[in-house]
Design a protein around this motif. Structure first.
Motif, mmCIF file in Angstrom:
data_model
loop_
_atom_site.group_PDB
_atom_site.id
_atom_site.type_symbol
_atom_site.label_atom_id
_atom_site.label_comp_id
_atom_site.label_asym_id
_atom_site.label_seq_id
_atom_site.Cartn_x
_atom_site.Cartn_y
_atom_site.Cartn_z
ATOM 1 N N LEU A 1 0.861 -1.174 -0.023
ATOM 2 C CA LEU A 1 -0.181 0.051 -0.014
ATOM 3 C C LEU A 1 0.955 1.306 0.037
ATOM 4 O O LEU A 1 0.550 2.259 -0.800
ATOM 5 C CB LEU A 1 -1.114 -0.098 1.245
ATOM 6 C CG LEU A 1 -2.049 1.437 1.340
ATOM 7 C CD1 LEU A 1 -2.746 1.073 0.240
ATOM 8 C CD2 LEU A 1 -2.781 0.990 2.637
ATOM 9 N N LEU A 2 1.838 1.094 0.786
ATOM 10 C CA LEU A 2 2.804 2.456 0.661
ATOM 11 C C LEU A 2 3.386 2.561 -0.666
ATOM 12 O O LEU A 2 3.439 3.577 -1.089
ATOM 13 C CB LEU A 2 4.066 2.094 1.797
ATOM 14 C CG LEU A 2 5.240 3.127 1.659
ATOM 15 C CD1 LEU A 2 4.578 4.603 2.303
ATOM 16 C CD2 LEU A 2 6.217 2.590 2.705
ATOM 17 N N LEU B 1 10.844 4.870 0.565
ATOM 18 C CA LEU B 1 10.972 5.911 1.384
ATOM 19 C C LEU B 1 11.605 7.191 0.807
ATOM 20 O O LEU B 1 11.232 8.526 1.047
ATOM 21 C CB LEU B 1 11.329 5.680 2.840
ATOM 22 C CG LEU B 1 10.625 4.640 3.280
ATOM 23 C CD1 LEU B 1 11.237 4.204 4.785
ATOM 24 C CD2 LEU B 1 9.176 5.276 3.874
ATOM 25 N N ALA B 2 12.678 6.992 0.187
ATOM 26 C CA ALA B 2 13.830 7.916 -0.192
ATOM 27 C C ALA B 2 12.983 8.744 -1.372
ATOM 28 O O ALA B 2 12.937 9.967 -1.692
ATOM 29 C CB ALA B 2 14.821 7.325 -0.947
ATOM 30 N N CYS B 3 12.200 7.876 -2.192
ATOM 31 C CA CYS B 3 11.481 8.607 -3.489
ATOM 32 C C CYS B 3 10.230 9.638 -2.730
ATOM 33 O O CYS B 3 9.865 10.513 -3.356
ATOM 34 C CB CYS B 3 10.846 7.429 -4.207
ATOM 35 S SG CYS B 3 9.684 7.888 -5.465
ATOM 36 N N SER B 4 9.868 9.171 -1.511
ATOM 37 C CA SER B 4 8.591 9.791 -1.028
ATOM 38 C C SER B 4 8.975 11.343 -0.543
ATOM 39 O O SER B 4 8.133 12.157 -0.397
ATOM 40 C CB SER B 4 7.973 9.129 0.301
ATOM 41 O OG SER B 4 9.159 9.067 1.344
ATOM 42 N N ALA B 5 10.425 11.416 -0.470
ATOM 43 C CA ALA B 5 10.801 12.589 -0.274
ATOM 44 C C ALA B 5 10.686 13.902 -1.354
ATOM 45 O O ALA B 5 10.840 15.015 -1.212
ATOM 46 C CB ALA B 5 12.414 12.655 0.250
ATOM 47 N N VAL B 6 10.441 13.316 -2.474
ATOM 48 C CA VAL B 6 10.310 14.132 -3.748
ATOM 49 C C VAL B 6 8.990 14.671 -3.535
ATOM 50 O O VAL B 6 8.709 15.997 -4.164
ATOM 51 C CB VAL B 6 10.515 13.340 -5.029
ATOM 52 C CG1 VAL B 6 10.123 14.088 -6.178
ATOM 53 C CG2 VAL B 6 11.731 12.767 -5.047
ATOM 54 N N LEU B 7 7.621 14.236 -3.151
ATOM 55 C CA LEU B 7 6.517 14.493 -3.031
ATOM 56 C C LEU B 7 6.428 15.895 -2.460
ATOM 57 O O LEU B 7 5.544 16.813 -3.013
ATOM 58 C CB LEU B 7 5.610 13.610 -2.202
ATOM 59 C CG LEU B 7 5.612 12.196 -2.669
ATOM 60 C CD1 LEU B 7 4.444 11.054 -2.192
ATOM 61 C CD2 LEU B 7 5.432 12.068 -4.293
#
Length: 506
Positions: free
Chosen positions: A120-121, A183-189
């Motif tokens: 889901l994440l 999680l690293a990719c989520s910092a782009v959001l």
């Protein structure tokens, strides 16, 4: 994607608060029941159904390998005790220890729910990423199309691997190599969503925190992050407008600095030193000519395996549909420059190749030739590969939309849709077979668990244990009983002095 100009309103997707619902790009109306929307939703239902089935199979997951050693520590000393053990003894990955402690706090249930929550994440992050990139590129799309791209990318990333169990169902491996890049990719959001001074400040803070945490979570993901951030610093000015460049440059610098700080905490820890000594993986061994050459051969073997996994074509096809069906919009602030497809495609492919090879270089001293079969360690850069595939498909769809006749565009849409469906269908049989193996193992594990608990309750100090492996996972007394690890941890988990090898499951 080009920054176009047409009187349109952007459809609402995750992270997009602009526009009126129901309008698509290019002045065309995309009602919820339009054929294009229906096609996107039907196609998205296929990978979503796969992910739902994969999540349901999580009920068959039971502890194994390293987790036998994590569970007693968390039970007796709490999450803080496991974080300390990682820092002082195991590997220095304090961020990793925190995430492992979170699921190990709920022993078997934590393992059973892990796959559903992590899938889901991944889906949520990729869905938001696609929607926000479209918004920043000033493109509008039919409803459901960003979800299709995200769901296809998620299913392929998690299920097209040679060992889906270690990618999705083994929490200890997934935390390090599957969740870490997400999680690293989520910092782009936050950076993509930032539209005010306060939003940009929050995005910079998120980049710093995410960078430090990534550095303490996974060495391989840290390498990928540094390669991508370095590429943005070198070529970002050609990607974004002059007005957006100062923020992008500051964001990339802060993120890279955070990764360096976190990595420094990891590599200087006692646990990291112990791990390097245990595997003989010092700095000299990493950069030795023989190791670099062997890493190149290993990465070539990995690339061959990935490139011959045909299900990845589904991500390319989903991106192709995106490029064919989006339309320019005037809504929002221009951030990206007009697209230059060839340099952009080359930059993406180069980032995958460089990060993939460097990840192989730093893992080769530990795994040796087995780096070619340790598929879980590929995931740190395979997420980037999946995103680049989707982008390449979108660039190709954009070129076809602009240059090909309408009849050929329709053929391209039909072909891409069929490829998306076939790709999702191709992932189902291996998942079904893995689910059967997991179900068998779960039954045996539960019977043995009950037997060992009963023996401990009777006051026994030693009890028999039968290995119950699945998908190549390590168990006590493997290789005909020659390798006992992690038998000591199993005994600690059941509060026994020792377990002995048995060949019969109770």
């Amino acid at each position: 994607m080009a920054v176009g100009a047409s009187h349109t309103t952007v459809p609402r997707e995750p992270g997009d608060s602009s526009g009126q619902p129901g309008r698509g790009g290019g002045g065309r109306w995309w009602p919820p029941t339009s054929p294009v929307t229906a096609l996107a939703l039907v196609l998205a239902a296929l990978p979503l159904a796969l992910l739902a089935a994969a999540a349901r199979l999580g009920r068959h997951v039971r502890p194994s390998a390293d987790e036998w050693c994590f569970l007693p520590v968390v039970r007796d000393q709490g999450i803080g005790g496991l974080v300390g053990k990682f820092y002082v003894t195991d590997n220095g990955r304090v961020g990793n220890g925190l995430l492992v402690g979170l699921y190990a706090r709920f022993p078997v249930a934590g393992h059973q729910w892990y796959a559903a929550l992590s899938a889901l994440l991944v889906l949520a992050v990729l869905w938001a990423l696609v929607a926000l990139v479209l918004r920043r590129a000033r493109q509008s799309s039919p409803r459901g199309l960003p979800l299709l791209v995200a769901a296809t990318a998620t299913a392929v990333f998690l299920l097209a691997t040679p060992n889906t169990y270690k990618t999705l169902y083994w929490p200890a491996g997934s935390v390090s190599h599957t969740v870490a890049p997400v999680l690293a990719c989520s910092a782009v959001l936050p950076a993509l969503a930032a539209g005010t001074r306060r939003g940009r400040a929050a995005a910079l803070a998120a980049a710093a925190v995410a960078g430090v945490f990534t550095g303490t979570l996974s060495e391989e993901t840290s390498v990928v992050a540094l390669v991508v951030l370095g590429g943005l610093l070198l070529f970002g000015r050609r990607l974004v407008t002059d007005r957006a460049w100062p923020f992008l440059r500051t964001w990339a610098l802060i993120g890279a600095a955070g990764v360096v700080v976190g990595t420094a905490v990891l590599v200087t820890s006692p646990g990291s030193r112990h791990r390097r000594e245990r595997f003989g993986a010092g700095t000299a061994s990493v950069v030795a000519p023989d190791s670099l050459a062997a890493s190149a051969r290993g990465f070539a073997g990995i690339a061959e395996s990935v490139l011959t996994t045909w299900q990845y074509a589904g991500v390319l096809a989903a991106g192709l549909l995106l490029g064919l069906l989006v339309r320019p919009s005037r809504t929002g602030t221009a951030v990206l420059r007009p697209c230059r497809p060839l340099p952009l495609a080359c930059a993406g492919l180069l980032a995958v190749l460089v990060s993939g090879y460097l990840c192989t270089v730093i893992t080769y001293p530990v795994f040796g030739p087995r780096v070619v079969t340790a598929a879980r360690t590929w995931n740190d850069y395979l997420l980037l590969y999946v995103l680049v595939l989707a982008g390449l498909g979108a660039l190709l769809g954009r070129a076809l939309r602009r240059r090909a006749a309408r009849s050929w565009t329709a053929v391209a849409v039909a072909t891409a849709a069929a490829l998306c469906a076939v790709s999702a269908a191709g992932l189902a049989p291996p998942l079904h077979r893995l689910g059967q193996d997991m179900g068998v193992r779960a039954g045996r594990w539960d019977r043995q668990d009950a037997s060992l608990r009963a023996a401990a309750a009777r006051g026994a100090e030693v009890a028999p244990y039968t290995p119950t492996p699945v998908a190549g996972m390590l168990e006590p007394f493997r290789d005909g009983g020659r390798r006992a690890w992690p038998a000591r941890c199993v005994a600690e988990y059941y509060r026994l002095d020792a377990v002995t090898r048995s060949t019969r499951v109770p």
